[in-house]
Each structure stands twice: as structure tokens, then as C-alpha cells.
Motif scaffolding. Structure first.
Motif, PDB file in Angstrom:
ATOM      1  N   HIS A  91       0.789  -1.236   0.000  1.00 44.33           N
ATOM      2  CA  HIS A  91       0.000   0.000   0.000  1.00 44.33           C
ATOM      3  C   HIS A  91       0.816   1.279   0.000  1.00 44.33           C
ATOM      4  CE1 HIS A  91      -2.273  -3.111   2.463  1.00 44.33           C
ATOM      5  NE2 HIS A  91      -2.927  -3.047   1.335  1.00 44.33           N
ATOM      6  N   GLY A  92       2.122   1.188   0.167  1.00 41.98           N
ATOM      7  CA  GLY A  92       2.920   2.414   0.215  1.00 41.98           C
ATOM      8  C   GLY A  92       2.598   3.220   1.452  1.00 41.98           C
ATOM      9  N   ASN A  93       1.756   4.250   1.298  1.00 46.51           N
ATOM     10  CA  ASN A  93       1.495   5.163   2.406  1.00 46.51           C
ATOM     11  C   ASN A  93       0.314   4.730   3.272  1.00 46.51           C
ATOM     12  OD1 ASN A  93      -0.319   5.893   0.255  1.00 46.51           O
ATOM     13  ND2 ASN A  93      -0.764   7.797   1.329  1.00 46.51           N
ATOM     14  N   CYS A  94       0.309   3.470   3.686  1.00 42.02           N
ATOM     15  CA  CYS A  94      -0.631   3.060   4.725  1.00 42.02           C
ATOM     16  C   CYS A  94      -0.004   3.397   6.077  1.00 42.02           C
ATOM     17  CB  CYS A  94      -0.955   1.576   4.631  1.00 42.02           C
ATOM     18  SG  CYS A  94       0.437   0.485   4.984  1.00 42.02           S
ATOM     19  N   LEU A  95      -0.747   3.195   7.153  1.00 39.62           N
ATOM     20  CA  LEU A  95      -0.252   3.539   8.478  1.00 39.62           C
ATOM     21  C   LEU A  95       1.062   2.833   8.781  1.00 39.62           C
ATOM     22  CD1 LEU A  95      -0.692   4.924  11.212  1.00 39.62           C
ATOM     23  CD2 LEU A  95      -1.992   2.894  11.914  1.00 39.62           C
ATOM     24  N   GLU A  96       1.120   1.524   8.550  1.00 44.31           N
ATOM     25  CA  GLU A  96       2.350   0.787   8.807  1.00 44.31           C
ATOM     26  C   GLU A  96       3.498   1.315   7.951  1.00 44.31           C
ATOM     27  OE1 GLU A  96       2.447  -3.535   9.696  1.00 44.31           O
ATOM     28  OE2 GLU A  96       3.564  -3.708   7.811  1.00 44.31           O
ATOM     29  N   GLY A  97       3.212   1.564   6.687  1.00 46.20           N
ATOM     30  CA  GLY A  97       4.252   2.034   5.781  1.00 46.20           C
ATOM     31  C   GLY A  97       4.823   3.380   6.148  1.00 46.20           C
ATOM     32  N   MET A  98       4.039   4.186   6.861  1.00 45.22           N
ATOM     33  CA  MET A  98       4.464   5.551   7.179  1.00 45.22           C
ATOM     34  C   MET A  98       4.883   5.746   8.638  1.00 45.22           C
ATOM     35  SD  MET A  98       4.187   7.022   4.262  1.00 45.22           S
ATOM     36  CE  MET A  98       4.137   8.805   4.461  1.00 45.22           C
ATOM     37  N   ALA A  99       4.448   4.828   9.541  1.00 47.24           N
ATOM     38  CA  ALA A  99       4.671   5.084  10.970  1.00 47.24           C
ATOM     39  C   ALA A  99       5.453   3.995  11.687  1.00 47.24           C
ATOM     40  CB  ALA A  99       3.327   5.287  11.671  1.00 47.24           C
ATOM     41  N   ALA A 100       5.594   2.800  11.126  1.00 48.84           N
ATOM     42  CA  ALA A 100       6.320   1.726  11.798  1.00 48.84           C
ATOM     43  C   ALA A 100       7.818   1.986  11.773  1.00 48.84           C
ATOM     44  CB  ALA A 100       5.997   0.385  11.148  1.00 48.84           C
ATOM     45  N   GLY A 101       8.546   1.230  12.578  1.00 51.42           N
ATOM     46  CA  GLY A 101       9.978   1.425  12.719  1.00 51.42           C
ATOM     47  C   GLY A 101      10.763   1.549  11.423  1.00 51.42           C
ATOM     48  N   PRO A 102      10.550   0.634  10.442  1.00 49.83           N
ATOM     49  CA  PRO A 102      11.324   0.735   9.200  1.00 49.83           C
ATOM     50  C   PRO A 102      11.122   2.035   8.430  1.00 49.83           C
ATOM     51  CG  PRO A 102      10.370  -1.455   9.417  1.00 49.83           C
ATOM     52  CD  PRO A 102       9.774  -0.621  10.512  1.00 49.83           C
ATOM     53  N   SER A 103      10.047   2.751   8.698  1.00 51.46           N
ATOM     54  CA  SER A 103       9.849   4.027   7.997  1.00 51.46           C
ATOM     55  C   SER A 103      10.877   5.064   8.447  1.00 51.46           C
ATOM     56  CB  SER A 103       8.423   4.555   8.227  1.00 51.46           C
ATOM     57  OG  SER A 103       8.266   5.087   9.535  1.00 51.46           O
ATOM     58  N   ILE A 104      11.353   4.947   9.681  1.00 48.63           N
ATOM     59  CA  ILE A 104      12.386   5.878  10.156  1.00 48.63           C
ATOM     60  C   ILE A 104      13.680   5.635   9.401  1.00 48.63           C
ATOM     61  CG2 ILE A 104      13.579   6.785  12.167  1.00 48.63           C
ATOM     62  CD1 ILE A 104      10.474   7.049  12.204  1.00 48.63           C
ATOM     63  N   ASP A 105      14.058   4.362   9.317  1.00 51.09           N
ATOM     64  CA  ASP A 105      15.253   3.999   8.556  1.00 51.09           C
ATOM     65  C   ASP A 105      15.101   4.386   7.091  1.00 51.09           C
ATOM     66  OD1 ASP A 105      16.819   1.730   6.866  1.00 51.09           O
ATOM     67  OD2 ASP A 105      17.853   2.114   8.754  1.00 51.09           O
ATOM     68  N   GLY A 106      13.872   4.215   6.557  1.00 50.65           N
ATOM     69  CA  GLY A 106      13.631   4.547   5.162  1.00 50.65           C
ATOM     70  C   GLY A 106      13.796   6.027   4.875  1.00 50.65           C
ATOM     71  N   ARG A 107      13.443   6.852   5.825  1.00 53.67           N
ATOM     72  CA  ARG A 107      13.573   8.301   5.634  1.00 53.67           C
ATOM     73  C   ARG A 107      15.009   8.784   5.898  1.00 53.67           C
ATOM     74  NH1 ARG A 107       8.654   7.839   8.440  1.00 53.67           N
ATOM     75  NH2 ARG A 107       6.851   8.854   7.461  1.00 53.67           N
ATOM     76  N   LEU A 108      15.588   8.285   7.004  1.00 58.65           N
ATOM     77  CA  LEU A 108      16.817   8.885   7.523  1.00 58.65           C
ATOM     78  C   LEU A 108      18.037   7.993   7.400  1.00 58.65           C
ATOM     79  CD1 LEU A 108      15.272  10.391  10.784  1.00 58.65           C
ATOM     80  CD2 LEU A 108      15.541  11.492   8.554  1.00 58.65           C
ATOM     81  N   GLY A 109      17.833   6.722   7.069  1.00 57.58           N
ATOM     82  CA  GLY A 109      18.966   5.824   6.908  1.00 57.58           C
ATOM     83  C   GLY A 109      19.534   5.280   8.196  1.00 57.58           C
ATOM     84  N   VAL A 110      18.869   5.555   9.334  1.00 53.50           N
ATOM     85  CA  VAL A 110      19.316   5.029  10.624  1.00 53.50           C
ATOM     86  C   VAL A 110      18.097   4.586  11.429  1.00 53.50           C
ATOM     87  CG1 VAL A 110      21.423   6.411  10.749  1.00 53.50           C
ATOM     88  CG2 VAL A 110      19.284   7.332  11.650  1.00 53.50           C
ATOM     89  N   SER A 111      18.340   3.739  12.414  1.00 50.70           N
ATOM     90  CA  SER A 111      17.264   3.249  13.269  1.00 50.70           C
ATOM     91  C   SER A 111      16.675   4.370  14.106  1.00 50.70           C
ATOM     92  CB  SER A 111      17.808   2.157  14.190  1.00 50.70           C
ATOM     93  OG  SER A 111      16.916   1.880  15.241  1.00 50.70           O
ATOM     94  N   GLY A 112      15.396   4.218  14.428  1.00 50.27           N
ATOM     95  CA  GLY A 112      14.751   5.197  15.284  1.00 50.27           C
ATOM     96  C   GLY A 112      15.402   5.329  16.644  1.00 50.27           C
ATOM     97  N   LYS A 113      16.098   4.267  17.099  1.00 50.56           N
ATOM     98  CA  LYS A 113      16.777   4.315  18.396  1.00 50.56           C
ATOM     99  C   LYS A 113      17.901   5.353  18.398  1.00 50.56           C
ATOM    100  CE  LYS A 113      15.827  -0.551  19.410  1.00 50.56           C
ATOM    101  NZ  LYS A 113      16.413  -1.896  19.653  1.00 50.56           N
TER     102      LYS A 113
END
Length: 286
Positions: free
Chosen positions: A174-196
């Protein structure tokens, strides 16, 4: 009386033995690898109690088949964990232990746990959401788990992109579903690093809070739960709960009534034990 419980996650399995009050007597965890390897650990744990166990409750990552009328009842279905795709989990357990078993999703089990002993104790209409590697949601409606032709997949509702967020989403469906936009891997997808590794005041958490707020407004309008419980790794970011409540309040725009936000949108009362406690409760019901 002793009962068993399994919280089968995509990353790790948690197994426990508990009593009639859904209290944990012994708890173990191990990585989720292949079905053969993982179930060997499951069997090694429960075999110690084989003569005492009266039932086992299982909350599994999914999607899974929950319709008892289906010939695939008890299967894990189209999971990205390919070794588990179309795996008959429940039959493998029943072949080892000839006792009653309850079968549902991991987030449904967590919802039952929070309604039994946690932050929604005593409520018949509540919703549990986890936001971590993925987004999963379970709900109790009039005291019963919400299921129809399958279990809900509310983590995949479509959300409106934040005007300052240009990320397309990582969900392959779905691309921009809730999981695609808010789950942990979306942070890495945007910034290249883990949310931690991202500071709590980074703007990306405002985007995540906005998407979660959108979804919670939808869930409120559709289900009107008495309480919403949110857990998972992303909720451990300092200030995240407050950000979500702020977004929720703005987006709801006073359209319908709901309890005071500090009582309505809350963190789990059972912490990381919500799922395994719910599985114990389901085992006792079975």
C-alpha cells in the motif's frame, strides 16, 4: 491448574506457563527462525509441563486464518517471513499436545491481556495498537474479539501524507498506509538510521504522531471504543504519547465526545507482557 501461552512474533517467540488468574509462572523467549527450529524450542519448554497443562493459548504474527470453518484454520498465511508462509501452526501444536487450544493474532491476544489485567481492565469495548517493526491492531467489541471473514488489519489503513513529509512509505502492498508511514522501518527509510538513534525532538516523530493520530480518529469514529491502548517500540520515544494525543485532538475537532485524553489514549498497563498475558487468558477460556 496450569495453562500455556505463546506470543509468536516475527522477531521472537515468547512462551509461558501460568495459572487460573493469568499470572505468569515461568516465561522464556527465543528468536523466530524457521518453523522447525522455533517449534523445537517451543516443545522443549512445554514438554516440561506436559502432564500439567490443560490448554494453550496462541497469539501469532500474521496474517493468519482465524475462521474455524476454513480448512486452513490455524495457518499463518501470506507473511513476508517466507519460511512461515502457509504454515499450519495450529496442527503442529495439536500433534504434540492433545489439549484445547485458542488461536488468534498477537495483537488480539494483547488486547485480551490489557482488558483482563492491564490498562483496560474490565472494559468490554477497547482497542490495542502496537507500533514497532509493523503496526498491528486488535479490538474487543462487546467483550468479543473483532473478527469477520478474517481478523482486522487496521495497521494498513491509508493515511494522508503530512505536508512536510515526502516519504512514500515502505509497505510493499500500500505504500502510504499507516504501517508504511509510521512503523519502525519508515524511520530507517527516511533517515537511513534506526529510530533508536534519532533524538526525541526530531521532526520525523511529528510525522509519525500525525499518522497515528489520523488512524486513532478513524478507529474512534468506526468502533467507539471505551479506551485505546498503544504499545510497541515506537511508543518508548519520550513524548510520543503526548504528540499523538495532540494530533488526535486537532484532527477530531470536537466532532464526537470521548473521555479525557489522559484516560482514553494510554500506554499498556502490562508493558511487554500484554500479549503473553492475553494468551494465558485465552487458554483459560479454552
Amino acid at each position: 491448574m496450569k495453562v500455556g501461552a505463546i506470543e509468536a512474533g516475527g522477531t521472537k517467540f515468547v512462551c509461558a506457563v501460568g495459572n487460573e488468574q493469568n499470572e505468569i509462572i515461568e516465561r522464556v523467549s527465543f528468536p523466530t527462525t524457521t518453523p522447525e527450529e522455533t517449534l523445537a524450542h517451543v516443545f522443549a519448554f512445554f514438554d516440561q509441563y506436559q502432564d500439567e497443562l490443560k490448554a494453550i493459548g496462541i497469539g501469532s504474527f500474521g496474517p493468519i486464518e482465524v475462521r474455524q470453518s476454513s480448512p486452513r484454520y490455524g495457518y499463518i498465511l501470506s507473511t513476508p517471513k517466507l519460511a512461515w508462509k502457509n504454515f499450519d501452526f495450529l496442527s503442529a501444536m495439536r500433534a504434540r499436545y492433545d489439549i484445547p487450544m485458542a488461536w488468534t493474532t498477537d495483537v488480539n491476544a494483547a488486547a485480551v491481556g490489557e482488558a483482563s489485567l492491564g490498562a483496560a481492565k474490565g472494559l468490554n469495548n477497547m482497542l490495542y495498537m502496537t507500533v514497532g517493526t509493523g503496526v498491528g491492531v486488535g479490538a474487543l467489541v462487546n467483550g468479543q474479539l473483532l473478527e469477520g471473514i478474517g481478523h482486522p488489519e487496521m495497521g494498513h489503513v491509508i493515511v494522508h501524507p503530512h505536508p512536510e513529509d515526502h516519504y512514500a512509505g515502505f509497505c510493499p502492498y500500500h505504500g502510504n498506509c499507516l504501517e508504511g508511514m509510521a512503523a519502525g522501518p519508515s524511520i530507517d527509510g527516511r533517515l537511513g538510521v534506526s529510530g533508536k538513534e534519532i533524538a526525541a525532538d526530531h521532526e520525523v516523530w511529528n510525522y509519525v504522531a500525525n499518522y497515528l493520530g489520523q488512524a486513532l480518529v478513524d478507529y474512534t469514529l468506526i468502533l467507539r471504543p471505551e479506551r485505546i491502548v498503544i504499545g510497541g517500540g515506537n511508543m518508548k520515544v519520550p513524548g510520543m504519547l503526548d504528540k499523538i494525543k495532540e494530533q488526535y485532538e486537532q484532527l477530531m475537532a470536537e466532532y464526537v465526545d470521548y473521555p479525557a485524553l489522559d484516560e482514553y489514549i494510554v500506554l499498556p498497563g502490562l508493558g511487554d507482557n500484554a500479549g503473553i498475558t492475553g494468551a494465558l487468558s485465552l487458554a483459560n477460556q479454552a
